[in-house]
Design a protein around this motif. Structure first.
Motif, mmCIF file in Angstrom:
data_model
loop_
_atom_site.group_PDB
_atom_site.id
_atom_site.type_symbol
_atom_site.label_atom_id
_atom_site.label_comp_id
_atom_site.label_asym_id
_atom_site.label_seq_id
_atom_site.Cartn_x
_atom_site.Cartn_y
_atom_site.Cartn_z
ATOM 1 N N MET A 113 0.841 -1.250 0.073
ATOM 2 C CA MET A 113 -0.043 0.096 -0.071
ATOM 3 C C MET A 113 0.761 1.288 -0.076
ATOM 4 N N ASP A 114 2.002 1.352 0.574
ATOM 5 C CA ASP A 114 2.741 2.581 0.790
ATOM 6 C C ASP A 114 1.805 3.617 1.524
ATOM 7 N N PRO A 115 1.434 3.204 2.764
ATOM 8 C CA PRO A 115 0.202 3.960 3.567
ATOM 9 C C PRO A 115 1.251 5.528 3.970
ATOM 10 N N ARG A 116 0.505 6.591 4.202
ATOM 11 C CA ARG A 116 1.009 7.514 4.936
ATOM 12 C C ARG A 116 1.494 7.336 6.382
ATOM 13 N N GLY B 166 5.647 5.905 10.017
ATOM 14 C CA GLY B 166 5.017 6.986 9.254
ATOM 15 C C GLY B 166 6.044 7.200 8.354
ATOM 16 N N LYS B 167 5.510 7.505 7.059
ATOM 17 C CA LYS B 167 6.009 7.944 5.984
ATOM 18 C C LYS B 167 7.345 8.878 6.089
ATOM 19 N N ALA C 79 4.408 8.996 14.020
ATOM 20 C CA ALA C 79 4.614 7.455 14.395
ATOM 21 C C ALA C 79 5.475 7.663 15.822
ATOM 22 N N GLU C 80 6.681 8.689 15.669
ATOM 23 C CA GLU C 80 7.486 8.831 16.748
ATOM 24 C C GLU C 80 6.706 9.228 18.178
ATOM 25 N N TYR C 81 5.675 10.056 17.877
ATOM 26 C CA TYR C 81 4.832 10.532 19.259
ATOM 27 C C TYR C 81 4.006 9.310 19.467
ATOM 28 N N ARG C 82 3.301 8.709 18.676
ATOM 29 C CA ARG C 82 2.349 7.473 19.161
ATOM 30 C C ARG C 82 3.001 6.453 19.698
#
Length: 165
Positions: free
Chosen positions: A112-115, A138-139, A148-151
């Motif tokens: 998929m290459d998602p965001r 996260g892309k 992504a880092e925050y989550r």
């Protein structure tokens, strides 16, 4: 609002197919994608898969869990029946919980290459302990990398009581 044309769905072959082949071995090639009709908008798609099964690679005993997949699509989205068959293909696959969850995320990123994507497994206890691996992506170079880092840094800060398994 118009529906999808046959041309848009030409690569979606499993949905509606009454002759589904259920593969019992890890089969990432079963994953199918289709075009995101709303690439101008950020939104989450979430799958809850409460009947995930894989095998312990050492004992070959079955492990059961729920897999949560949340993603923000970019240009492509995963088709749900193909995802079901893909997850079903782990039935006879021997890997540790942590590996299975990372493999699922990697395969979905590949097709998929998602965001943004996160995959969380909540496995039923064996030997008195449950394992709940979480991974995300996260892309690179986008706000989703920071997301992504925050989550990850704030993941599971307030874990639930383990009395519902």
């Amino acid at each position: 609002m118009s529906g999808r044309s046959n041309e848009e769905l030409k690569d979606v072959t499993l949905l509606g197919n009454q002759h589904t082949n259920y593969t019992f071995d890890y089969t990432p090639e079963v994953l199918e994608v289709f075009d995101n009709k709303h690439p101008n908008r950020d939104y989450f798609v979430k799958f809850n898969c409460p009947e995930f099964t894989t095998l312990c690679p050492k004992t070959m005993q079955p492990d059961f869990g729920t897999v949560y997949i949340s993603y923000i699509p970019d240009k492509k989205m995963v088709e749900s029946k193909s995802l079901k068959l893909y997850l079903f293909s782990f039935r006879n696959h021997g890997d540790f919980h942590e590996d299975s969850i990372n493999i699922i995320m990697n395969d979905l990123i590949h097709v998929m290459d998602p965001r943004y994507i996160e995959v969380w497994g909540k496995f039923t206890p064996r030997g008195g302990i449950s394992i709940d691996p979480y991974c995300n992506y996260g892309k690179s170079g986008t706000k989703f990398e920071q997301m992504a880092e925050y989550r990850m840094m704030n993941h599971d800060m307030y874990p639930e009581k383990i009395d519902n398994r």
